[in-house]
Design a protein around this motif. Sequence first.
Motif, PDB file in Angstrom:
ATOM      1  N   ASP A  72     -17.043  -6.979  21.617  1.00 40.93           N
ATOM      2  CA  ASP A  72     -17.237  -5.522  21.663  1.00 40.93           C
ATOM      3  C   ASP A  72     -18.370  -5.065  20.747  1.00 40.93           C
ATOM      4  N   LYS A  73     -18.491  -5.684  19.582  1.00 41.54           N
ATOM      5  CA  LYS A  73     -19.417  -5.193  18.563  1.00 41.54           C
ATOM      6  C   LYS A  73     -20.753  -5.936  18.505  1.00 41.54           C
ATOM      7  N   PHE A  74     -20.866  -7.047  19.215  1.00 42.29           N
ATOM      8  CA  PHE A  74     -22.099  -7.832  19.128  1.00 42.29           C
ATOM      9  C   PHE A  74     -23.286  -7.056  19.685  1.00 42.29           C
ATOM     10  N   ASP A  75     -24.380  -7.097  18.944  1.00 41.82           N
ATOM     11  CA  ASP A  75     -25.606  -6.395  19.321  1.00 41.82           C
ATOM     12  C   ASP A  75     -26.615  -7.417  19.836  1.00 41.82           C
ATOM     13  N   LEU A  76     -26.967  -7.303  21.090  1.00 45.07           N
ATOM     14  CA  LEU A  76     -27.901  -8.256  21.698  1.00 45.07           C
ATOM     15  C   LEU A  76     -29.273  -8.219  21.038  1.00 45.07           C
ATOM     16  N   ASP A  77     -29.601  -7.108  20.382  1.00 49.85           N
ATOM     17  CA  ASP A  77     -30.918  -6.985  19.750  1.00 49.85           C
ATOM     18  C   ASP A  77     -31.013  -7.751  18.432  1.00 49.85           C
ATOM     19  N   ARG A  78     -29.871  -8.127  17.879  1.00 47.13           N
ATOM     20  CA  ARG A  78     -29.893  -8.890  16.635  1.00 47.13           C
ATOM     21  C   ARG A  78     -30.321 -10.322  16.930  1.00 47.13           C
ATOM     22  N   LYS A  79     -31.177 -10.844  16.108  1.00 43.12           N
ATOM     23  CA  LYS A  79     -31.751 -12.168  16.366  1.00 43.12           C
ATOM     24  C   LYS A  79     -30.862 -13.290  15.822  1.00 43.12           C
ATOM     25  N   ILE A  80     -29.605 -13.270  16.232  1.00 43.34           N
ATOM     26  CA  ILE A  80     -28.674 -14.336  15.845  1.00 43.34           C
ATOM     27  C   ILE A  80     -27.890 -14.773  17.068  1.00 43.34           C
ATOM     28  N   LYS A  81     -27.353 -15.990  17.010  1.00 42.86           N
ATOM     29  CA  LYS A  81     -26.528 -16.486  18.106  1.00 42.86           C
ATOM     30  C   LYS A  81     -25.162 -15.809  18.056  1.00 42.86           C
ATOM     31  N   PHE A  82     -24.607 -15.556  19.230  1.00 37.83           N
ATOM     32  CA  PHE A  82     -23.282 -14.937  19.263  1.00 37.83           C
ATOM     33  C   PHE A  82     -22.261 -15.823  18.570  1.00 37.83           C
ATOM     34  N   GLU A  83     -22.363 -17.134  18.768  1.00 36.84           N
ATOM     35  CA  GLU A  83     -21.397 -18.052  18.170  1.00 36.84           C
ATOM     36  C   GLU A  83     -21.339 -17.896  16.649  1.00 36.84           C
ATOM     37  N   THR A  84     -22.509 -17.741  16.024  1.00 34.40           N
ATOM     38  CA  THR A  84     -22.569 -17.572  14.569  1.00 34.40           C
ATOM     39  C   THR A  84     -21.826 -16.319  14.144  1.00 34.40           C
ATOM     40  N   TYR A  85     -22.047 -15.244  14.878  1.00 37.15           N
ATOM     41  CA  TYR A  85     -21.395 -13.967  14.592  1.00 37.15           C
ATOM     42  C   TYR A  85     -19.898 -14.035  14.872  1.00 37.15           C
ATOM     43  N   ALA A  86     -19.530 -14.633  16.006  1.00 39.34           N
ATOM     44  CA  ALA A  86     -18.139 -14.625  16.451  1.00 39.34           C
ATOM     45  C   ALA A  86     -17.234 -15.478  15.570  1.00 39.34           C
ATOM     46  N   ILE A  87     -17.727 -16.620  15.117  1.00 42.42           N
ATOM     47  CA  ILE A  87     -16.885 -17.516  14.317  1.00 42.42           C
ATOM     48  C   ILE A  87     -16.356 -16.794  13.085  1.00 42.42           C
ATOM     49  N   SER A  88     -17.205 -16.004  12.432  1.00 41.39           N
ATOM     50  CA  SER A  88     -16.771 -15.255  11.259  1.00 41.39           C
ATOM     51  C   SER A  88     -15.711 -14.220  11.620  1.00 41.39           C
ATOM     52  N   ARG A  89     -15.909 -13.521  12.737  1.00 38.40           N
ATOM     53  CA  ARG A  89     -14.947 -12.509  13.178  1.00 38.40           C
ATOM     54  C   ARG A  89     -13.610 -13.142  13.540  1.00 38.40           C
ATOM     55  N   ILE A  90     -13.671 -14.284  14.236  1.00 48.66           N
ATOM     56  CA  ILE A  90     -12.442 -14.980  14.646  1.00 48.66           C
ATOM     57  C   ILE A  90     -11.666 -15.440  13.416  1.00 48.66           C
ATOM     58  N   LYS A  91     -12.386 -16.052  12.487  1.00 41.41           N
ATOM     59  CA  LYS A  91     -11.732 -16.532  11.271  1.00 41.41           C
ATOM     60  C   LYS A  91     -11.163 -15.368  10.473  1.00 41.41           C
ATOM     61  N   GLY A  92     -11.913 -14.265  10.407  1.00 42.25           N
ATOM     62  CA  GLY A  92     -11.427 -13.087   9.691  1.00 42.25           C
ATOM     63  C   GLY A  92     -10.140 -12.546  10.280  1.00 42.25           C
ATOM     64  N   ALA A  93     -10.043 -12.540  11.623  1.00 42.78           N
ATOM     65  CA  ALA A  93      -8.833 -12.046  12.280  1.00 42.78           C
ATOM     66  C   ALA A  93      -7.633 -12.931  11.964  1.00 42.78           C
ATOM     67  N   ILE A  94      -7.861 -14.240  11.928  1.00 38.28           N
ATOM     68  CA  ILE A  94      -6.784 -15.178  11.605  1.00 38.28           C
ATOM     69  C   ILE A  94      -6.323 -14.969  10.164  1.00 38.28           C
ATOM     70  N   ILE A  95      -7.276 -14.850   9.251  1.00 39.86           N
ATOM     71  CA  ILE A  95      -6.942 -14.667   7.835  1.00 39.86           C
ATOM     72  C   ILE A  95      -6.213 -13.344   7.616  1.00 39.86           C
ATOM     73  N   ASP A  96      -6.667 -12.290   8.291  1.00 42.13           N
ATOM     74  CA  ASP A  96      -6.003 -10.994   8.167  1.00 42.13           C
ATOM     75  C   ASP A  96      -4.535 -11.096   8.557  1.00 42.13           C
ATOM     76  N   GLU A  97      -4.254 -11.808   9.638  1.00 36.36           N
ATOM     77  CA  GLU A  97      -2.870 -11.929  10.102  1.00 36.36           C
ATOM     78  C   GLU A  97      -2.050 -12.797   9.160  1.00 36.36           C
ATOM     79  N   LEU A  98      -2.668 -13.850   8.624  1.00 33.13           N
ATOM     80  CA  LEU A  98      -1.956 -14.684   7.653  1.00 33.13           C
ATOM     81  C   LEU A  98      -1.590 -13.871   6.419  1.00 33.13           C
TER      82      LEU A  98
END
Length: 263
Positions: A72-98
């Motif tokens: 939802d939040k990924f910006d295609l104009d940012r010069k980074i790979k989605f995977e790099t951005y997503a891994i942090s978000r995924i891990k953050g969601a897991i940690i938040d729930e823990l």
Amino acid sequence: MFVVEELNSEELFALWSEFKDSHSKSAKDRLLIHYAPLVKFVAGRVAVGLPQSIDQADLVSYGMFGLIDAIDKFDLDRKIKFETYAISRIKGAIIDELRAIDWVPRSVRAKARVVEKAYQKLEAKLLRTPTDKEVAEELGISEKELQSIYSRISFIGVVAFDEVISGGDKGDGSVSIGDTIADKRASSTNSFEREETKQILAQAINKLGDREKVVLALYYFEGFTLAEIGDVLGVTESRVCQIHTKAVMQLKSKLAESERELI
């Protein structure tokens, strides 16, 4: 059960464009299916060292919320790979729930706090990173007992690196690892604060021992598992857990000292 859809780069870009332009549910669903293996990958890494009572399938379900948020939040104009951005978000969601389910026993949290305070006290007194022997003496225990404590609190350390960045707080002022990735359109104030955080963290990491730096680099930035790091260093996976825990303790101590100097 879903089947992962193989997409080439052109098809993937077209799918992203369709979703961002029209917010198409079907396009979003296809993106979720395509990137779902990322969630399993991250959940598997976070699961290492956690108590057996934590089901990896639950971690995957927590991580899916992070993937949805990332898409939802990924910006295609940012010069980074989605995977790099997503891994942090995924891990953050897991940690938040823990954090929300309070998965760490109180006795283990107490041990972690005692060791962390010892590090902070010795850092301030010695003006350098204390040795294991000095920490053990401060706690009135043997070095062998200290290593045992590292092992017992190691599953806190596995997810604690993000907490070092965010201060363990997910309030409005928190900064995740993913959020430290430069965004040219961010406000000058936010950019300055994030850059300052990265500089403080980099300085703290540079003061760590060689093994601690290698473990952090391989685990967080190269995607190695703890077992694979053990193979590289020629030590057991348990020993890598201990080194990782020690590194996180040292970083939290150094960052706490930096914050006190700014006050």
